[in-house]
Design an enzyme around this catalytic site. Structure first.
Site, PDB file in Angstrom:
ATOM      1  N   LYS A  65       5.158  17.620  42.326  1.00 17.14           N
ATOM      2  CA  LYS A  65       4.027  18.051  43.161  1.00 17.14           C
ATOM      3  C   LYS A  65       4.447  19.170  44.119  1.00 17.14           C
ATOM      4  CE  LYS A  65       1.775  16.319  47.320  1.00 17.14           C
ATOM      5  NZ  LYS A  65       2.653  17.052  48.218  1.00 17.14           N
ATOM      6  N   ASN A  66       5.542  18.944  44.836  1.00 18.63           N
ATOM      7  CA  ASN A  66       5.892  19.901  45.887  1.00 18.63           C
ATOM      8  C   ASN A  66       6.374  21.249  45.350  1.00 18.63           C
ATOM      9  OD1 ASN A  66       5.068  18.121  47.789  1.00 18.63           O
ATOM     10  ND2 ASN A  66       7.110  17.534  48.502  1.00 18.63           N
ATOM     11  N   CYS A  99      -1.384  15.311  54.940  1.00 18.74           N
ATOM     12  CA  CYS A  99      -1.208  13.986  55.541  1.00 18.74           C
ATOM     13  C   CYS A  99      -0.944  14.095  57.046  1.00 18.74           C
ATOM     14  CB  CYS A  99      -0.003  13.280  54.912  1.00 18.74           C
ATOM     15  SG  CYS A  99      -0.233  12.834  53.191  1.00 18.74           S
ATOM     16  N   ILE A 146      12.394  13.406  60.483  1.00 16.28           N
ATOM     17  CA  ILE A 146      11.648  14.634  60.136  1.00 16.28           C
ATOM     18  C   ILE A 146      10.236  14.625  60.729  1.00 16.28           C
ATOM     19  CG2 ILE A 146      10.898  16.174  58.250  1.00 16.28           C
ATOM     20  CD1 ILE A 146      13.883  15.724  58.026  1.00 16.28           C
ATOM     21  N   ARG A 170      -2.130  20.544  52.558  1.00 18.91           N
ATOM     22  CA  ARG A 170      -1.117  21.224  53.362  1.00 18.91           C
ATOM     23  C   ARG A 170      -0.692  22.545  52.704  1.00 18.91           C
ATOM     24  NH1 ARG A 170       0.770  21.689  58.290  1.00 18.91           N
ATOM     25  NH2 ARG A 170       2.952  22.204  58.354  1.00 18.91           N
ATOM     26  N   ASP A 211      10.243  11.456  52.275  1.00 21.29           N
ATOM     27  CA  ASP A 211       9.136  11.047  51.402  1.00 21.29           C
ATOM     28  C   ASP A 211       9.415   9.731  50.668  1.00 21.29           C
ATOM     29  OD1 ASP A 211       7.881  13.319  52.204  1.00 21.29           O
ATOM     30  OD2 ASP A 211       8.006  14.380  50.305  1.00 21.29           O
ATOM     31  N   ARG A 226      -3.602  12.277  45.253  1.00 18.45           N
ATOM     32  CA  ARG A 226      -3.201  13.658  45.539  1.00 18.45           C
ATOM     33  C   ARG A 226      -1.814  13.963  44.991  1.00 18.45           C
ATOM     34  NH1 ARG A 226      -2.279  14.051  51.072  1.00 18.45           N
ATOM     35  NH2 ARG A 226      -1.023  15.728  50.270  1.00 18.45           N
ATOM     36  N   ARG A 252       2.922  18.850  62.490  1.00 19.85           N
ATOM     37  CA  ARG A 252       2.997  19.807  61.384  1.00 19.85           C
ATOM     38  C   ARG A 252       2.596  21.236  61.768  1.00 19.85           C
ATOM     39  NH1 ARG A 252       1.687  16.904  55.720  1.00 19.85           N
ATOM     40  NH2 ARG A 252       3.593  18.004  55.191  1.00 19.85           N
ATOM     41  N   PRO A 253       3.281  21.803  62.756  1.00 18.36           N
ATOM     42  CA  PRO A 253       2.959  23.188  63.134  1.00 18.36           C
ATOM     43  C   PRO A 253       3.395  24.174  62.052  1.00 18.36           C
ATOM     44  CG  PRO A 253       4.924  22.453  64.279  1.00 18.36           C
ATOM     45  CD  PRO A 253       4.416  21.266  63.514  1.00 18.36           C
ATOM     46  N   ILE A 254       2.914  25.430  62.153  1.00 23.46           N
ATOM     47  CA  ILE A 254       3.335  26.455  61.189  1.00 23.46           C
ATOM     48  C   ILE A 254       3.971  27.652  61.913  1.00 23.46           C
ATOM     49  CG2 ILE A 254       1.729  25.806  59.336  1.00 23.46           C
ATOM     50  CD1 ILE A 254      -0.049  28.201  60.220  1.00 23.46           C
ATOM     51  N   ASP A 255       4.472  27.376  63.136  1.00 21.21           N
ATOM     52  CA  ASP A 255       5.037  28.471  63.939  1.00 21.21           C
ATOM     53  C   ASP A 255       6.187  29.197  63.233  1.00 21.21           C
ATOM     54  OD1 ASP A 255       6.190  25.842  64.390  1.00 21.21           O
ATOM     55  OD2 ASP A 255       7.536  26.813  65.813  1.00 21.21           O
TER      56      ASP A 255
HETATM   57  C1  UD1 Z   1       7.527  19.466  52.776  1.00 19.48           C
HETATM   58  C2  UD1 Z   1       6.965  18.507  51.762  1.00 19.48           C
HETATM   59  C3  UD1 Z   1       6.838  17.105  52.349  1.00 19.48           C
HETATM   60  C4  UD1 Z   1       8.144  16.645  52.972  1.00 19.48           C
HETATM   61  C5  UD1 Z   1       8.707  17.705  53.910  1.00 19.48           C
HETATM   62  C6  UD1 Z   1      10.108  17.350  54.393  1.00 19.48           C
HETATM   63  C7  UD1 Z   1       5.568  20.004  50.485  1.00 19.48           C
HETATM   64  C8  UD1 Z   1       4.175  20.407  50.114  1.00 19.48           C
HETATM   65  N1  UD1 Z   1       5.669  18.989  51.356  1.00 19.48           N
HETATM   66  O1  UD1 Z   1       6.572  19.529  53.846  1.00 19.48           O
HETATM   67  O2  UD1 Z   1       6.464  16.229  51.305  1.00 19.48           O
HETATM   68  O3  UD1 Z   1       7.947  15.459  53.694  1.00 19.48           O
HETATM   69  O4  UD1 Z   1       8.784  18.986  53.249  1.00 19.48           O
HETATM   70  O5  UD1 Z   1      10.971  17.172  53.330  1.00 19.48           O
HETATM   71  O6  UD1 Z   1       6.536  20.534  49.991  1.00 19.48           O
HETATM   72  N2  UD1 Z   1       8.204  22.437  61.384  1.00 19.48           N
HETATM   73  C9  UD1 Z   1       7.973  23.138  62.557  1.00 19.48           C
HETATM   74  N3  UD1 Z   1       7.407  24.382  62.441  1.00 19.48           N
HETATM   75  C10 UD1 Z   1       7.066  24.931  61.240  1.00 19.48           C
HETATM   76  C11 UD1 Z   1       7.325  24.210  60.062  1.00 19.48           C
HETATM   77  C12 UD1 Z   1       7.890  22.961  60.172  1.00 19.48           C
HETATM   78  O7  UD1 Z   1       8.267  22.680  63.653  1.00 19.48           O
HETATM   79  O8  UD1 Z   1       6.566  26.071  61.228  1.00 19.48           O
HETATM   80  C13 UD1 Z   1       8.815  21.086  61.474  1.00 19.48           C
HETATM   81  C14 UD1 Z   1       7.834  19.998  61.005  1.00 19.48           C
HETATM   82  O9  UD1 Z   1       6.959  19.608  62.031  1.00 19.48           O
HETATM   83  C15 UD1 Z   1       8.805  18.903  60.573  1.00 19.48           C
HETATM   84  C16 UD1 Z   1      10.017  19.697  60.036  1.00 19.48           C
HETATM   85  O10 UD1 Z   1       9.887  21.006  60.565  1.00 19.48           O
HETATM   86  O11 UD1 Z   1       9.208  18.146  61.672  1.00 19.48           O
HETATM   87  C17 UD1 Z   1      10.088  19.792  58.530  1.00 19.48           C
HETATM   88  O12 UD1 Z   1       8.898  20.315  58.028  1.00 19.48           O
HETATM   89  P1  UD1 Z   1       8.798  21.117  56.638  1.00 19.48           P
HETATM   90  O13 UD1 Z   1      10.123  21.070  55.946  1.00 19.48           O
HETATM   91  O14 UD1 Z   1       8.181  22.427  56.915  1.00 19.48           O
HETATM   92  O15 UD1 Z   1       7.761  20.236  55.833  1.00 19.48           O
HETATM   93  P2  UD1 Z   1       6.607  20.727  54.892  1.00 19.48           P
HETATM   94  O16 UD1 Z   1       7.032  21.966  54.183  1.00 19.48           O
HETATM   95  O17 UD1 Z   1       5.302  20.703  55.601  1.00 19.48           O
END
Ligand code: UD1
Length: 418
Positions: A22-23, A116, A327, A92, A305, A397, A121-124
């Site tokens: 999936k990912n 979820c 995480i 997401r 996960d 999903r 889950r920020p995108i900064d």
């Molecule tokens: C991906 C996986 C998810 C998995 C996660 C961690 C997908 C679609 N999903 O999620 O199943 O649980 O990796 O292995 O691939 N963070 C920030 N700022 C950002 C981005 C992330 O602070 O801009 C933080 C998040 O809040 C979290 C950590 O970084 O605490 C890891 O997040 P990230 O690796 O980005 O997870 P996803 O890509 O959303």
């Protein structure tokens, strides 16, 4: 509303074949728009996250055709239009269109993604990466306009080794002028799969799978054929189910080194496994398990996960185990429902303490998120009597044909529309 009903306490035997990851899929589909020709991706799982991304492709006037497990994506008549809020919020991974559209058209307009509720889950980090490549970002509430006159290579250090940010920056940088280096990059196998896909189309990416990824910008990406890697989280979920109620349950189509951390924990608690080249069998043995302590970590550490399904296994271990989540700050929502089934678990700060073994009895529970849903299925399979799971859209999903796969090995599990 869809629900899942399980009549538990049945032994599972036979073979479960693992689907495409999936990912990886959710990044490969947006990545495909970067080609100027056509991309064929095979081993694509039929899950609702895939459908949601295909809907976005159609919104962007991309031609998409599906035949069994393959998907053919042709963006030659694509129109770079706004990805409206309902589309952006469906999952997401819609955010991968931000990097891909920025990389292709130097402009992306979309909304904050869904997914979820396992943390803020920020995108900064994604946005900081785009800015380093030369983009400007305008945001109004949930809407983001990311645009650039020109994208140029940059040295980017990620404060957190984020999977999403690593992939998204890669997507934006493949056609940028010059060289981009992503340091403290995430190392997950799905990132390697996406980099391989982009390289098959003519990108120049090296170092994927390590903490330093180098991307030399190219002008054009061409036609390609690509295969999604097997889903390590799905494989892990079925191995845990095998440990709970399997009798020579074979999990087929596994890249075993992708789940080394899980395998060592399964072996530590006493699960007997036969590890083949591309399969793992949970052998028939007395299910007397020892305790363990787990701390989730980025790859190759223990995957967050699989933390929730593994908690169910620890309810059957003899004594006190601990799981610490590092995480996501909100990933223990499965615990109240496991307690409802009879588990003895306390959560303090980011650590769950599980005391076992406890007998689980069927009840009505909720899949609060995707992997919490997997934990409910695992628990329902060993609980006596009937377990009813609601909010199962979360499960659908991410797990292709979960009902069929489990029924085929002897589970009494049904999906109902009520
Ligand atoms: C991906 C996986 C998810 C998995 C996660 C961690 C997908 C679609 N999903 O999620 O199943 O649980 O990796 O292995 O691939 N963070 C920030 N700022 C950002 C981005 C992330 O602070 O801009 C933080 C998040 O809040 C979290 C950590 O970084 O605490 C890891 O997040 P990230 O690796 O980005 O997870 P996803 O890509 O959303």
């Amino acid at each position: 509303m869809k629900i899942i009903e399980i009549e538990g306490a049945k032994e599972l035997t036979g073979t479960i074949r693992v689907s495409g990851a999936k990912n990886a899929t959710v990044a490969l589909i947006p990545a495909a728009i970067l080609t100027d020709e056509e991309a064929t991706i095979c081993n694509v799982p039929e899950i609702t996250d895939t459908e949601a991304l295909v809907d976005i492709l159609k919104l962007l006037n991309v031609k998409v055709s599906r035949a069994s497990e393959s998907i053919v994506i042709n963006p030659q008549e694509m129109i770079n239009t706004e990805i409206t809020e309902p589309y952006s919020k469906k999952l997401r991974a819609s955010y991968y269109f931000m990097g891909a559209l920025l990389g292709k058209y130097k402009k992306a307009v979309m909304y904050f993604p869904g997914g979820c509720s396992i943390g803020a889950r920020p995108i900064d980090l994604h946005l900081k990466g785009f800015e380093a490549l030369g983009a400007t970002i305008t945001s109004d509430k949930n809407k983001y306009i990311v645009e650039a006159e020109e994208l140029h290579g940059a040295n980017i250090y990620l404060d957190i080794a984020s999977v999403g940010a690593t992939i998204n920056i890669m997507l934006a940088a493949v056609k940028a002028k010059g060289t981009t280096i992503i340091d403290n990059a995430a190392k997950e196998p799905e990132i390697v799969n996406v980099a391989t896909f982009l390289n098959n189309m003519g990108a120049k990416i090296t170092g994927a799978g390590t903490s330093s990824i180098k991307i030399e910008g190219v002008d054009k990406l061409h036609k390609c054929f690509h295969e999604v890697i097997p889903d390590r989280i799905e494989a892990g979920t079925y191995l845990i189910i095998g440990a709970l109620c399997g009798k020579n349950l074979k999990i087929d189509n596994v890249i075993t080194e992708h789940i080394d951390s899980l395998l060592s924990k399964l072996e530590e608690v006493g699960v007997k496994l036969e590890i083949g080249r591309d399969y793992i069998t949970v052998l028939d043995h007395e299910r007397k398990y020892k305790t363990t302590n787990i701390k989730t970590a980025t790859y190759p550490g223990f995957p967050t996960d699989l933390q929730q399904p593994f908690t169910v296994l620890l309810t059957q271990a003899n004594g006190k185990s601990k799981i610490t989540e590092t995480i996501w700050e909100n990933r223990f929502m499965h615990v109240p429902y496991l307690k409802l089934l009879g588990a003895d678990i306390e959560v303090k700060n980011q650590t769950a303490t599980i005391i076992g073994p406890t007998e689980l009895k069927g009840a009505e529970v909720v899949a609060t998120d995707l992997r919490a849903g997997a934990a409910m299925v695992a628990a329902g399979l060993i609980a006596s009597g009937k377990t009813t799971i609601t909010n199962v859209e979360h499960i659908l999903r991410g797990y292709e044909q979960i009902i069929e796969k489990l029924s085929d090995v002897g589970a009494k599990i049904t999906l109902k529309e009520i």
